[in-house]
Enzyme design. Structure first.
Site, short mmCIF file in Angstrom:
data_model
loop_
_atom_site.label_atom_id
_atom_site.label_comp_id
_atom_site.label_asym_id
_atom_site.label_seq_id
_atom_site.Cartn_x
_atom_site.Cartn_y
_atom_site.Cartn_z
N GLU A 85 0.84 -1.22 0.00
CA GLU A 85 0.00 0.00 0.00
C GLU A 85 0.87 1.26 0.00
O GLU A 85 1.70 1.46 0.90
CB GLU A 85 -0.93 -0.02 1.22
CG GLU A 85 -1.99 1.06 1.14
CD GLU A 85 -3.01 0.97 2.27
OE1 GLU A 85 -3.35 -0.14 2.72
OE2 GLU A 85 -3.47 2.03 2.71
N LYS A 278 -7.71 -1.33 11.14
CA LYS A 278 -7.07 -1.74 9.87
C LYS A 278 -5.84 -0.88 9.63
O LYS A 278 -4.79 -1.36 9.21
CB LYS A 278 -8.08 -1.62 8.73
CG LYS A 278 -7.60 -2.13 7.39
CD LYS A 278 -6.79 -1.14 6.58
CE LYS A 278 -6.38 -1.71 5.24
NZ LYS A 278 -5.47 -0.83 4.50
N ASP A 294 4.11 -14.63 11.58
CA ASP A 294 2.86 -15.11 11.00
C ASP A 294 1.79 -14.03 11.15
O ASP A 294 1.18 -13.88 12.22
CB ASP A 294 2.48 -16.41 11.74
CG ASP A 294 1.20 -17.04 11.23
OD1 ASP A 294 0.43 -16.35 10.52
OD2 ASP A 294 0.97 -18.21 11.56
N HIS A 391 -2.81 10.20 0.51
CA HIS A 391 -2.99 8.93 -0.19
C HIS A 391 -2.79 9.10 -1.69
O HIS A 391 -2.09 8.33 -2.33
CB HIS A 391 -4.43 8.42 0.04
CG HIS A 391 -4.48 7.38 1.11
ND1 HIS A 391 -5.59 6.60 1.32
CD2 HIS A 391 -3.58 6.99 2.02
CE1 HIS A 391 -5.36 5.78 2.32
NE2 HIS A 391 -4.15 6.01 2.76
C1 MEV Z 1 -5.99 2.92 4.96
O1 MEV Z 1 -5.24 1.80 4.58
C2 MEV Z 1 -6.04 3.05 6.46
C3 MEV Z 1 -6.95 4.18 6.98
O2 MEV Z 1 -8.26 4.03 6.47
C4 MEV Z 1 -6.97 4.02 8.48
C5 MEV Z 1 -7.96 4.90 9.20
O3 MEV Z 1 -8.98 5.29 8.60
O4 MEV Z 1 -7.70 5.19 10.39
C6 MEV Z 1 -6.45 5.52 6.58
#
Ligand code: MEV
Length: 436
Positions: A85, A278, A294, A391
């Site tokens: 990513e 995430k 792992d 991003h």
């Molecule tokens: C993207 O990979 C992760 C985010 O969505 C985490 C978040 O929203 O805190 C930017």
């Protein structure tokens, strides 16, 4: 041609590729050349990778990046991260730099207990089973000695075995619930071997115990648990609120307030908590992969921990007390720095050396810090500029590569987007204009 095959694993690598390509591809030569393009020219290295799993046909590359400037318990680290990513390594580096000038990260291991269970069925009186368990427990431990003696020499081994009555959940269901200290090994093979030894002793010795037969105990399975709530690490950053922001448009107080609101939302709202966590796992998984651990085990255990109070919630927390901003994470991590891939995969060895050859506890701290840093970077963007600015800047290169931009085109377009908002259509338009 039939799409099923028997004896596939026994075919040579080139015959496997022939079968796959003949069965599933219309452009056969093209498919073959993509597969072979990723073979390593060093035959020994390729063979090592071939032998990690069954039916290897090629290698699957991920970039290995580095996030420098991580000050953890007053030691500086450059953290290796394997991830696809675009924005993750950049975000980690930014967070590391931010905290480098504010005292860095503090991390501590709270506990290192791992768990395994023998699940079995038993039809009979629980009192008899309890008496049998009390009688057999020393022998369960003694019979596992060939497996545990080396671990014991280093200070680890079996911590305890308990008998658990689960018959109110499923009729006749019981467990041997065992705890282990596996030191610098993740310990999956060690724990599973111990459990299988316990199961074997537990069943066979029942034949010699009054009131039982070996058929009284029906072993269902013996396996470690990837839920390790007592293998815990905590990482934290803190500073005075007024030291918080570098952005003239937002006051440090407003930044702290919004940041804490964002964490609180993730604490109470599962839809947000999953995305919040995430983002944390972006950092954690990348270091877990780079260090040959792992990530599926870690993911499963961490998300179970996030639900430990009955509702899925944030893994991080934040507060302001007496003008001090504090942001912390507490997560279960069962990691190894010996065994498994750690001594085999050259890039794993390199990553561990980059981290100054940490033991498992040190690696737990580094990984927790990577997760906390990633969450800090995400929340900082989300509550200020929005996430897309950063991003899309990082994603720009992917779009340029999709359009096979050459170096001169890349330079021109990157320059253009220093002062323009990156969107997919804006990049396409810029490429088209440039090529016109
Ligand atoms: C993207 O990979 C992760 C985010 O969505 C985490 C978040 O929203 O805190 C930017």
């Amino acid at each position: 041609m039939s799409k099923s095959i028997s004896g596939f694993s026994k075919l040579s690598k080139s015959k496997k590729i022939d079968w796959i390509v003949d069965t599933y591809f219309s452009h056969k030569e093209e498919a073959k050349s993509v597969i072979k393009q990723y073979w390593n020219t060093n035959d020994k290295l390729q063979q090592l990778h071939d032998e990690f799993i069954e039916n290897t046909i090629t290698n699957y590359y991920l970039p290995l990046g580095v996030a420098p400037n991580f000050l953890i318990n007053n030691e500086l680290y450059a953290i290796p991260m394997a991830i696809e990513e675009s924005s993750v390594v950049a975000a980690a580096s930014k967070a590391a730099k931010f905290w480098l000038h504010r005292g860095g990260f503090k991390a501590e291991v709270i506990s290192t207990k791992k768990i395994g269970q023998v699940h079995f069925m038993y039809h009979g009186s629980f009192d008899t089973l309890k008496t049998y368990f009390k009688h057999i427990k020393p022998q369960l431990i003694a019979n596992a000695k060939p497996i545990t003696k080396n671990m014991e020499k280093r200070g680890g081994g079996i911590l305890d075995i308990e008998l658990i009555d689960k018959s109110s959940a499923i009729a006749n269901y019981y467990q041997l619930h065992a705890t282990f200290e596996t030191l610098d090994a993740m310990g999956a093979n060690f724990i599973n071997s111990c459990l299988e030894s316990f199961a074997n002793t537990f069943k066979t010795e029942a034949a010699y115990f009054d009131g039982l037969k070996d058929s009284s105990i029906d072993i269902v399975m013996s396996i470690l648990s990837n839920y390790v709530p007592e293998c815990l690490v905590r990482a934290e950053v803190s500073c005075k609120v007024e030291e918080l922001n570098e952005d003239d448009n937002v006051s440090p107080q407003d930044f702290a307030n919004k940041f804490i609101q964002a964490v609180q939302i993730a604490e109470v709202e599962p839809y947000r908590a999953v995305t919040h966590n995430k983002g944390i796992m972006n950092g954690i998984d990348a270091v877990i992969l780079a260090t040959g651990n792992d990530f599926r085990a870690v993911e499963a255990g961490v998300h179970a921990y996030a639900s430990k109070n009955g509702s899925y919630s944030s893994l991080t927390h934040a507060s302001v007390d007496n003008g001090i901003f504090k942001f912390w994470i507490e997560i279960p991590l069962a990691l190894g720095t010996v065994g498994g891939l750690t001594g085999l995969h050259p890039l794993v060895k390199l990553s561990l050396e980059m981290l100054n050859k940490p033991n498992a506890k040190e690696l737990m701290k580094i990984v927790a810090v990577a997760g906390l840093a990633q969450n800090f970077a995400a929340l900082r963007s989300l509550t200020t500029t929005g996430i897309q600015q950063g991003h899309m800047k990082m994603h720009l290169m992917n779009i340029l590569n999709q359009f096979n931009a050459d170096e001169i085109e890349k330079m021109a377009i990157i320059e253009h987007f220093k002062t323009n908002v990156v969107t997919h259509s804006a990049v396409v338009e810029a490429i088209e204009n440039l090529r016109r």
